[in-house]
Design an enzyme around this catalytic site. Sequence first.
Site, PDB file in Angstrom:
ATOM      1  N   ASP A 233       0.839  -1.191   0.000  1.00 47.20           N
ATOM      2  CA  ASP A 233       0.000   0.000   0.000  1.00 47.20           C
ATOM      3  C   ASP A 233       0.879   1.248   0.000  1.00 47.20           C
ATOM      4  O   ASP A 233       1.412   1.645   1.030  1.00 47.20           O
ATOM      5  CB  ASP A 233      -0.922   0.000   1.220  1.00 47.20           C
ATOM      6  CG  ASP A 233      -1.789   1.244   1.286  1.00 47.20           C
ATOM      7  OD1 ASP A 233      -1.981   1.890   0.241  1.00 47.20           O
ATOM      8  OD2 ASP A 233      -2.283   1.554   2.382  1.00 47.20           O
ATOM      9  N   LYS A 240       1.821   7.769   0.972  1.00 47.24           N
ATOM     10  CA  LYS A 240       2.285   7.705   2.349  1.00 47.24           C
ATOM     11  C   LYS A 240       3.691   8.292   2.459  1.00 47.24           C
ATOM     12  O   LYS A 240       4.502   8.138   1.538  1.00 47.24           O
ATOM     13  CB  LYS A 240       2.352   6.250   2.835  1.00 47.24           C
ATOM     14  CG  LYS A 240       1.039   5.532   3.011  1.00 47.24           C
ATOM     15  CD  LYS A 240       1.301   4.097   3.428  1.00 47.24           C
ATOM     16  CE  LYS A 240       0.023   3.304   3.595  1.00 47.24           C
ATOM     17  NZ  LYS A 240      -0.731   3.699   4.804  1.00 47.24           N
ATOM     18  N   ASP A 251       0.405  -5.279   4.686  1.00 46.45           N
ATOM     19  CA  ASP A 251      -0.978  -4.844   4.537  1.00 46.45           C
ATOM     20  C   ASP A 251      -1.879  -5.951   4.005  1.00 46.45           C
ATOM     21  O   ASP A 251      -3.081  -5.745   3.862  1.00 46.45           O
ATOM     22  CB  ASP A 251      -1.050  -3.606   3.635  1.00 46.45           C
ATOM     23  CG  ASP A 251      -2.175  -2.665   4.036  1.00 46.45           C
ATOM     24  OD1 ASP A 251      -2.548  -2.658   5.221  1.00 46.45           O
ATOM     25  OD2 ASP A 251      -2.691  -1.941   3.164  1.00 46.45           O
ATOM     26  N   ASP A 310      -5.645   6.377   0.355  1.00 46.85           N
ATOM     27  CA  ASP A 310      -4.950   5.509   1.303  1.00 46.85           C
ATOM     28  C   ASP A 310      -5.927   4.715   2.173  1.00 46.85           C
ATOM     29  O   ASP A 310      -5.512   3.901   2.987  1.00 46.85           O
ATOM     30  CB  ASP A 310      -4.002   6.345   2.177  1.00 46.85           C
ATOM     31  CG  ASP A 310      -3.002   5.495   2.937  1.00 46.85           C
ATOM     32  OD1 ASP A 310      -2.753   4.357   2.504  1.00 46.85           O
ATOM     33  OD2 ASP A 310      -2.465   5.970   3.961  1.00 46.85           O
ATOM     34  N   GLU A 312      -7.884   2.331   1.172  1.00 47.41           N
ATOM     35  CA  GLU A 312      -8.244   1.417   0.092  1.00 47.41           C
ATOM     36  C   GLU A 312      -8.718   0.062   0.581  1.00 47.41           C
ATOM     37  O   GLU A 312      -9.447  -0.639  -0.115  1.00 47.41           O
ATOM     38  CB  GLU A 312      -7.047   1.236  -0.849  1.00 47.41           C
ATOM     39  CG  GLU A 312      -6.028   0.184  -0.437  1.00 47.41           C
ATOM     40  CD  GLU A 312      -5.355   0.464   0.913  1.00 47.41           C
ATOM     41  OE1 GLU A 312      -5.011  -0.509   1.607  1.00 47.41           O
ATOM     42  OE2 GLU A 312      -5.173   1.638   1.271  1.00 47.41           O
ATOM     43  N   ARG A 314     -10.813  -0.877   2.896  1.00 44.67           N
ATOM     44  CA  ARG A 314     -12.266  -1.014   3.057  1.00 44.67           C
ATOM     45  C   ARG A 314     -12.974  -1.096   1.698  1.00 44.67           C
ATOM     46  O   ARG A 314     -14.059  -1.655   1.603  1.00 44.67           O
ATOM     47  CB  ARG A 314     -12.811   0.146   3.901  1.00 44.67           C
ATOM     48  CG  ARG A 314     -12.707   1.507   3.279  1.00 44.67           C
ATOM     49  CD  ARG A 314     -12.802   2.615   4.320  1.00 44.67           C
ATOM     50  NE  ARG A 314     -11.596   2.638   5.163  1.00 44.67           N
ATOM     51  CZ  ARG A 314     -11.431   3.465   6.210  1.00 44.67           C
ATOM     52  NH1 ARG A 314     -12.395   4.301   6.534  1.00 44.67           N
ATOM     53  NH2 ARG A 314     -10.330   3.433   6.919  1.00 44.67           N
TER      54      ARG A 314
END
Length: 461
Positions: A233, A240, A251, A310, A312, A314
């Site tokens: 991610d 990030k 992740d 960020d 993502e 969900r």
Amino acid sequence: MTMTFADPGAPSLPLHLLAEDTVDGWLSDQLEKVSSWATANGFSGKLGQILVIPGDGGAPACALAGYGNAKSRARGRFPCAGAWSKLPEGVWHIETGPDGAALEEVALGWLLAGYRFDRYTTKPKLKAQLKAPAGVDANRLEIIAAGEALTRDLINTPTSDMGPEQLESAFRDLADKHGATAEVIAGDALLDQNFPLIHTVGRASAQAPRLLDMRWGSTGPTLTLVGKGVCFDTGGLNLKPAASMGLMKKDMGGAATVLGLAHMIMALQLPLRLRVLVPAVENSVAGNAYRPQDVLTSRKGLTVEINNTDAEGRLVLADALALADEETPDCLISMATLTGAARVAVGPDIAPYYTDDQGISSALEAGAAAVADPVWRMPFHTPYEKMIEPNIADLDNAPKGGFAGSITAALFLRRFVDQSPRYTHFDIYGWQPTALPARTAGGVGQGARAVLAALPDILGL
């Protein structure tokens, strides 16, 4: 790595686990040379102490392990597991020690202490081996340890060797091992079969996004596990910072955890019908990456305003949960490394979970306590629903303000489950920041053993 018990027929040396308040009594029943040696070496039963008692020829005759007291044992899990590396090479059996669940925890801790992630470098192995203590289910503990090892290996493997394609390969290997069926929908086929959020999150990666679907078992109640498989991610266009991106190979910890749990369920031949869904993607940056303020339409038909690329996890879970919900399983569980807010709330060691079902909560709490896998119930606080409802779409994937971040993420996911009344969501960390007994630094399973222990009550097995 050594994560099995020694041959039960092998010659072995006795190991005595002695609590602080039992040392004097035990020593008083021993030969003078044993008690004198223990006294001279200051053995007090303090948690983690190891003292090898020499025999007449100088070779080990037995060993003492400090089992501490109730207070010291309460400050951690897997008592003595950090001390097994101090034992000399050989096969040991527990001759004196706790019984029941406490003995199972000791035995499982020994197995887990044998874990090494040695794919890229050689690491010293645990020299001492343990015979399965009398009264414990050795086969079950070895299966649990193998499931945990699978989870740790998947999380520890960097994305260069664990992207969506490699996660699919591990998924298929697990299915083949247990005679399960595996189907994969990848790339633009996700759009054809109405998984738009999974496709959107993963389309900027060199490896195509995909949905992994495994089925096993033909009779019994139905259980569906959904694991977040974001193999890396970057944060997408909401990139990030370096410090936050450093651990993002983990992740996909939700996917790794449900695969470890699935191994346990299938290897133990639990009488149920299992389905495992993993949306496997990499959230990358490219010209076709999705953007802040995009509005996306999910499989369920709900529209989502993207206020942070960020958030993502969900999104991919939403499509997978909508698919799972269409079958109305008897129990639906999602696991994901979803929010930093959960870490702020409970730290790295506890797996917070959400459920509206008191029976599931009671079973999880009892199961977690029995197998040293701490969990903590968080609220599906319905009044916060308005926080995830933006002005121009049904849902907001990243509500402003920063309050209740784990709760609002869980509420977002719950919107995609309206047919399955027994839904539980785990917002796990999946990472051990520093080495602790039976847990090397790095990837770690959370919640899987608690769920496994709770399933008989949840599903009436």
